[in-house]
Scaffold this active site. Structure first.
Site, PDB file in Angstrom:
ATOM      1  CB  ILE A  12     119.344 -10.577  71.932  1.00  0.00           C
ATOM      2  CG1 ILE A  12     118.800  -9.141  71.882  1.00  0.00           C
ATOM      3  CG2 ILE A  12     118.199 -11.579  71.871  1.00  0.00           C
ATOM      4  CD1 ILE A  12     118.237  -8.726  70.532  1.00  0.00           C
ATOM      5  CG  LEU A  33     135.071 -10.919  72.603  1.00  0.00           C
ATOM      6  CD1 LEU A  33     136.291 -11.111  73.518  1.00  0.00           C
ATOM      7  CD2 LEU A  33     133.784 -11.126  73.415  1.00  0.00           C
ATOM      8  CG  LEU A  84     128.753  -4.731  62.351  1.00  0.00           C
ATOM      9  CD1 LEU A  84     129.521  -3.932  61.291  1.00  0.00           C
ATOM     10  CD2 LEU A  84     129.440  -4.595  63.704  1.00  0.00           C
ATOM     11  CE  LYS A  85     122.990  -3.568  69.443  1.00  0.00           C
ATOM     12  NZ  LYS A  85     122.234  -3.847  70.627  1.00  0.00           N
ATOM     13  CB  SER A 125     114.785  -6.303  62.720  1.00  0.00           C
ATOM     14  OG  SER A 125     114.293  -5.047  63.068  1.00  0.00           O
ATOM     15  CE1 TYR A 150     120.847  -4.476  62.226  1.00  0.00           C
ATOM     16  CE2 TYR A 150     118.788  -3.234  62.241  1.00  0.00           C
ATOM     17  CZ  TYR A 150     119.546  -4.293  62.691  1.00  0.00           C
ATOM     18  OH  TYR A 150     119.009  -5.188  63.588  1.00  0.00           O
ATOM     19  CE  LYS A 154     119.503  -7.929  61.619  1.00  0.00           C
ATOM     20  NZ  LYS A 154     120.236  -9.095  62.090  1.00  0.00           N
ATOM     21  CG  PHE A 219     114.248  11.602  69.096  1.00  0.00           C
ATOM     22  CD1 PHE A 219     114.987  12.729  69.447  1.00  0.00           C
ATOM     23  CD2 PHE A 219     114.873  10.359  69.142  1.00  0.00           C
ATOM     24  CE1 PHE A 219     116.314  12.617  69.847  1.00  0.00           C
ATOM     25  CE2 PHE A 219     116.205  10.239  69.540  1.00  0.00           C
ATOM     26  CZ  PHE A 219     116.919  11.378  69.897  1.00  0.00           C
ATOM     27  NE  ARG A 232     109.982   2.593  66.867  1.00  0.00           N
ATOM     28  CZ  ARG A 232     109.510   3.704  66.306  1.00  0.00           C
ATOM     29  NH1 ARG A 232     108.228   4.004  66.385  1.00  0.00           N
ATOM     30  NH2 ARG A 232     110.330   4.518  65.661  1.00  0.00           N
ATOM     31  N   GLY A 298     114.276   9.447  59.791  1.00  0.00           N
ATOM     32  CA  GLY A 298     114.253   7.998  59.518  1.00  0.00           C
ATOM     33  C   GLY A 298     113.340   7.215  60.447  1.00  0.00           C
ATOM     34  CG  ASP A 299     112.857   7.551  64.847  1.00  0.00           C
ATOM     35  OD1 ASP A 299     113.654   6.630  64.607  1.00  0.00           O
ATOM     36  OD2 ASP A 299     112.866   8.216  65.904  1.00  0.00           O
TER      37      ASP A 299
HETATM   38  P1  NAD Z   1     124.886  -7.019  70.163  1.00  0.00           P
HETATM   39  O1  NAD Z   1     125.750  -6.094  69.399  1.00  0.00           O
HETATM   40  O2  NAD Z   1     124.769  -6.851  71.630  1.00  0.00           O
HETATM   41  O3  NAD Z   1     125.318  -8.533  69.871  1.00  0.00           O
HETATM   42  C1  NAD Z   1     125.849  -8.958  68.641  1.00  0.00           C
HETATM   43  C2  NAD Z   1     127.143  -9.703  68.929  1.00  0.00           C
HETATM   44  O4  NAD Z   1     127.684 -10.167  67.682  1.00  0.00           O
HETATM   45  C3  NAD Z   1     128.201  -8.814  69.570  1.00  0.00           C
HETATM   46  O5  NAD Z   1     128.684  -9.435  70.751  1.00  0.00           O
HETATM   47  C4  NAD Z   1     129.292  -8.694  68.496  1.00  0.00           C
HETATM   48  O6  NAD Z   1     130.590  -8.607  69.074  1.00  0.00           O
HETATM   49  C5  NAD Z   1     129.081  -9.969  67.694  1.00  0.00           C
HETATM   50  N1  NAD Z   1     129.511  -9.900  66.287  1.00  0.00           N
HETATM   51  C6  NAD Z   1     129.161  -8.986  65.355  1.00  0.00           C
HETATM   52  N2  NAD Z   1     129.731  -9.273  64.187  1.00  0.00           N
HETATM   53  C7  NAD Z   1     130.460 -10.401  64.369  1.00  0.00           C
HETATM   54  C8  NAD Z   1     131.297 -11.196  63.531  1.00  0.00           C
HETATM   55  N3  NAD Z   1     131.508 -10.870  62.263  1.00  0.00           N
HETATM   56  N4  NAD Z   1     131.906 -12.277  64.063  1.00  0.00           N
HETATM   57  C9  NAD Z   1     131.704 -12.633  65.360  1.00  0.00           C
HETATM   58  N5  NAD Z   1     130.950 -11.921  66.192  1.00  0.00           N
HETATM   59  C10 NAD Z   1     130.322 -10.815  65.710  1.00  0.00           C
HETATM   60  O7  NAD Z   1     123.424  -6.976  69.477  1.00  0.00           O
HETATM   61  P2  NAD Z   1     122.033  -7.535  69.984  1.00  0.00           P
HETATM   62  O8  NAD Z   1     121.191  -6.394  70.380  1.00  0.00           O
HETATM   63  O9  NAD Z   1     122.246  -8.645  70.941  1.00  0.00           O
HETATM   64  O10 NAD Z   1     121.436  -8.092  68.621  1.00  0.00           O
HETATM   65  C11 NAD Z   1     121.558  -9.456  68.265  1.00  0.00           C
HETATM   66  C12 NAD Z   1     120.907  -9.660  66.907  1.00  0.00           C
HETATM   67  O11 NAD Z   1     119.547  -9.236  66.970  1.00  0.00           O
HETATM   68  C13 NAD Z   1     121.549  -8.854  65.784  1.00  0.00           C
HETATM   69  O12 NAD Z   1     121.518  -9.644  64.602  1.00  0.00           O
HETATM   70  C14 NAD Z   1     120.622  -7.666  65.646  1.00  0.00           C
HETATM   71  O13 NAD Z   1     120.662  -7.125  64.340  1.00  0.00           O
HETATM   72  C15 NAD Z   1     119.272  -8.313  65.920  1.00  0.00           C
HETATM   73  N6  NAD Z   1     118.238  -7.366  66.371  1.00  0.00           N
HETATM   74  C16 NAD Z   1     118.491  -6.568  67.453  1.00  0.00           C
HETATM   75  C17 NAD Z   1     117.530  -5.644  67.858  1.00  0.00           C
HETATM   76  C18 NAD Z   1     117.789  -4.726  69.033  1.00  0.00           C
HETATM   77  O14 NAD Z   1     117.084  -3.734  69.176  1.00  0.00           O
HETATM   78  N7  NAD Z   1     118.758  -5.023  69.906  1.00  0.00           N
HETATM   79  C19 NAD Z   1     116.313  -5.561  67.174  1.00  0.00           C
HETATM   80  C20 NAD Z   1     116.087  -6.409  66.098  1.00  0.00           C
HETATM   81  C21 NAD Z   1     117.050  -7.310  65.699  1.00  0.00           C
HETATM   82  N1  UFG Z   2     113.566   7.759  71.165  1.00  0.00           N
HETATM   83  C1  UFG Z   2     113.511   8.983  71.803  1.00  0.00           C
HETATM   84  N2  UFG Z   2     114.652   9.448  72.400  1.00  0.00           N
HETATM   85  C2  UFG Z   2     115.826   8.748  72.398  1.00  0.00           C
HETATM   86  C3  UFG Z   2     115.867   7.490  71.744  1.00  0.00           C
HETATM   87  C4  UFG Z   2     114.715   7.025  71.125  1.00  0.00           C
HETATM   88  O1  UFG Z   2     112.472   9.639  71.815  1.00  0.00           O
HETATM   89  O2  UFG Z   2     116.811   9.242  72.935  1.00  0.00           O
HETATM   90  C5  UFG Z   2     112.351   7.237  70.540  1.00  0.00           C
HETATM   91  C6  UFG Z   2     112.486   6.985  69.052  1.00  0.00           C
HETATM   92  O3  UFG Z   2     112.204   8.132  68.315  1.00  0.00           O
HETATM   93  C7  UFG Z   2     111.476   5.852  68.847  1.00  0.00           C
HETATM   94  C8  UFG Z   2     111.497   5.080  70.173  1.00  0.00           C
HETATM   95  O4  UFG Z   2     112.062   5.984  71.124  1.00  0.00           O
HETATM   96  O5  UFG Z   2     110.214   6.393  68.677  1.00  0.00           O
HETATM   97  C9  UFG Z   2     112.347   3.821  70.119  1.00  0.00           C
HETATM   98  O6  UFG Z   2     113.627   4.157  69.606  1.00  0.00           O
HETATM   99  P1  UFG Z   2     114.848   3.132  69.638  1.00  0.00           P
HETATM  100  O7  UFG Z   2     116.029   3.842  69.053  1.00  0.00           O
HETATM  101  O8  UFG Z   2     114.993   2.552  70.995  1.00  0.00           O
HETATM  102  O9  UFG Z   2     114.357   1.958  68.687  1.00  0.00           O
HETATM  103  P2  UFG Z   2     113.911   2.005  67.153  1.00  0.00           P
HETATM  104  O10 UFG Z   2     112.459   1.612  67.118  1.00  0.00           O
HETATM  105  O11 UFG Z   2     114.277   3.246  66.502  1.00  0.00           O
HETATM  106  O12 UFG Z   2     114.844   0.843  66.523  1.00  0.00           O
HETATM  107  C10 UFG Z   2     115.069  -0.411  67.175  1.00  0.00           C
HETATM  108  C11 UFG Z   2     116.475  -0.895  66.889  1.00  0.00           C
HETATM  109  C12 UFG Z   2     116.649  -1.231  65.436  1.00  0.00           C
HETATM  110  C13 UFG Z   2     115.600  -2.158  64.980  1.00  0.00           C
HETATM  111  C14 UFG Z   2     114.235  -1.642  65.328  1.00  0.00           C
HETATM  112  C15 UFG Z   2     113.194  -2.643  65.028  1.00  0.00           C
HETATM  113  O13 UFG Z   2     117.413   0.103  67.251  1.00  0.00           O
HETATM  114  O14 UFG Z   2     117.893  -1.899  65.283  1.00  0.00           O
HETATM  115  O15 UFG Z   2     114.176  -1.351  66.728  1.00  0.00           O
HETATM  116  O16 UFG Z   2     113.523  -3.880  65.613  1.00  0.00           O
HETATM  117  F1  UFG Z   2     115.671  -2.317  63.631  1.00  0.00           F
END
Ligand code: NAD
Ligand code: UFG
Length: 340
Positions: A12, A33, A84-85, A125, A150, A154, A219, A232, A298-299
């Site tokens: 993002i 990285l 970490l996510k 999130s 995780y 948040k 799932f 979602r 957990g879903d």
């Molecule tokens: P991502 O892992 O692609 O990006 C996070 C970046 O942060 C990575 O490049 C990682 O190397 C860096 N990082 C982690 N810990 C660090 C540290 N201690 N010091 C320096 N760099 C560090 O993840 P993303 O999907 O781009 O998510 C960005 C943010 O959005 C996160 O806070 C995540 O929790 C939040 N978020 C993501 C989702 C999703 O589905 N992708 C949903 C809701 C919230």
């Molecule tokens: N799903 C499948 N098969 C797969 C993967 C996912 O059916 O192989 C389903 C899941 O059960 C869920 C939907 O697709 O119903 C979306 O699943 P994702 O794993 O893509 O996303 P989640 O909603 O579980 O979680 C995501 C991020 C979390 C974040 C949350 C809310 O992974 O970090 O969205 O922002 F917290």
């Protein structure tokens, strides 16, 4: 105006850096990285014509973070993505998740306070809502106890930001609660780089479509939803990136009504897993092999956003149609597949 973007080489973060640079902001990224690579900077440069500033260190390192702020005294605002996510991994490694996600935020906040940075946008999130009793969820829907370490980070980060903002009138905070970010930049020069077997739906689906994996597991088809699969709110990553630029402008222009605010960032529309598969097939013409498997522990069953607050107060609205988002995800998959 210089914007400090933590985690800016991540999924993002990189899309947000593109939008910031295209809007004329100067960007300095810090990333360790851990979950991204330097090639992302090339992608950003190819799209925007500008290579963002970059420093590689760990934001849990308090002296390094303070040193960074002392060398960049012209930072106008911060976007804090670094975290970490992986939900499942956080259950196995809770201490690593709490240490990384909380300490990095606290170090960044200490720097913001000491060096008087007036604004911070935080990546939260929709996980904070859990399975809400009433849908769609608004920003005042009660948060529920987190299902994973995780998710708990948040909630805790939101609370830390609220408490700090309360006593620091010079610091304004916006927490954006993302729903499910998907897709990639339409140029296919940046996108999501999952490590190993993807946990999330879209990267798994595009890898199945590309023949890297045999079939997608859906799932559960016994949820209380029209087709039985879970629902979602899938938000295009470029739309999401734009929300950050708008939030930054709101802070810089002092338009915020309180010094800590929350906004839901979603489309306002829920789609089931089976609807996503059909939309992908329609958008790309590529068939996706799938099989119904048991629910993933957990879903939650269903969640989607009420985006009225973001639409009216922030002045942001999702605009990319789902088919276009899925086509971009597919283009990105083909690009990664070719290059790796
Ligand atoms: P991502 O892992 O692609 O990006 C996070 C970046 O942060 C990575 O490049 C990682 O190397 C860096 N990082 C982690 N810990 C660090 C540290 N201690 N010091 C320096 N760099 C560090 O993840 P993303 O999907 O781009 O998510 C960005 C943010 O959005 C996160 O806070 C995540 O929790 C939040 N978020 C993501 C989702 C999703 O589905 N992708 C949903 C809701 C919230
Ligand atoms: N799903 C499948 N098969 C797969 C993967 C996912 O059916 O192989 C389903 C899941 O059960 C869920 C939907 O697709 O119903 C979306 O699943 P994702 O794993 O893509 O996303 P989640 O909603 O579980 O979680 C995501 C991020 C979390 C974040 C949350 C809310 O992974 O970090 O969205 O922002 F917290």
């Amino acid at each position: 105006m210089k914007i400090f973007v933590t985690g800016g080489t991540g999924y993002i973060g990189s899309h947000t850096v593109v939008e910031l640079q295209q809007e004329g902001f100067e960007v300095i990224i810090v990333d360790n990285l851990f979950n991204s690579d330097l090639g992302v900077l090339d992608g950003i440069e190819r799209i925007t014509g500008t290579r963002p500033g970059f420093e590689c260190f760990d934001l849990t390192d308090a002296p390094a973070t303070r040193d960074f702020f002392s060398r960049h005294r012209d930072i106008g605002a911060i976007i804090h993505f670094a975290a970490l996510k992986a939900v499942g991994e956080s259950v196995e490694k809770p201490l690593e998740y709490y240490a990384n996600n909380l300490n990095s935020l606290m170090n960044v906040l200490s720097g913001a306070r000491e060096f008087r940075v007036p604004g911070l946008v935080f990546s939260s999130s929709c996980t904070v809502y859990g399975q809400a009793a009433v849908l769609p969820v608004t920003e005042s829907t009660p948060r529920r106890e987190a299902e994973s370490p995780y998710g708990n980070t948040k909630m805790m980060c939101e609370d830390i930001l609220r408490d700090v903002a309360r006593v620091e009138p010079g610091l304004n905070v916006i927490a954006l609660r993302y729903f499910n970010p998907i897709g990639a930049h339409p140029s296919a020069l940046i996108g999501e780089l999952p490590l190993g077997v993807p946990n999330n739906l879209i990267p798994f689906l595009t890898q199945v479509a590309a023949g890297i994996r045999d079939e997608l597991s859906v799932f559960g088809d016994d949820y209380d939803t029209p087709d039985g699969s879970a629902i979602r709110d899938y938000i295009d990553v470029v739309d999401l990136a734009r929300a950050h630029v708008i939030a930054i402008r709101r802070l810089l222009e002092g338009k915020n009504e309180r010094n800590h605010e929350y906004f839901n960032i979603g489309t306002g529309r829920g789609l089931s897993v089976l609807e996503i598969i059909r939309a992908f097939e329609r958008a790309t013409g590529v068939k996706v092999r799938y099989r119904i498997t048991p629910r993933r522990p957990g879903d939650i069953e269903k969640v989607w956003a009420d985006t009225t607050w973001a639409n009216e107060v922030l002045g942001w609205k999702a605009s990319v149609p789902i088919e276009e988002t899925l086509r971009n995800a597919w283009k990105w998959q083909q690009h990664v597949g070719r290059e790796r």
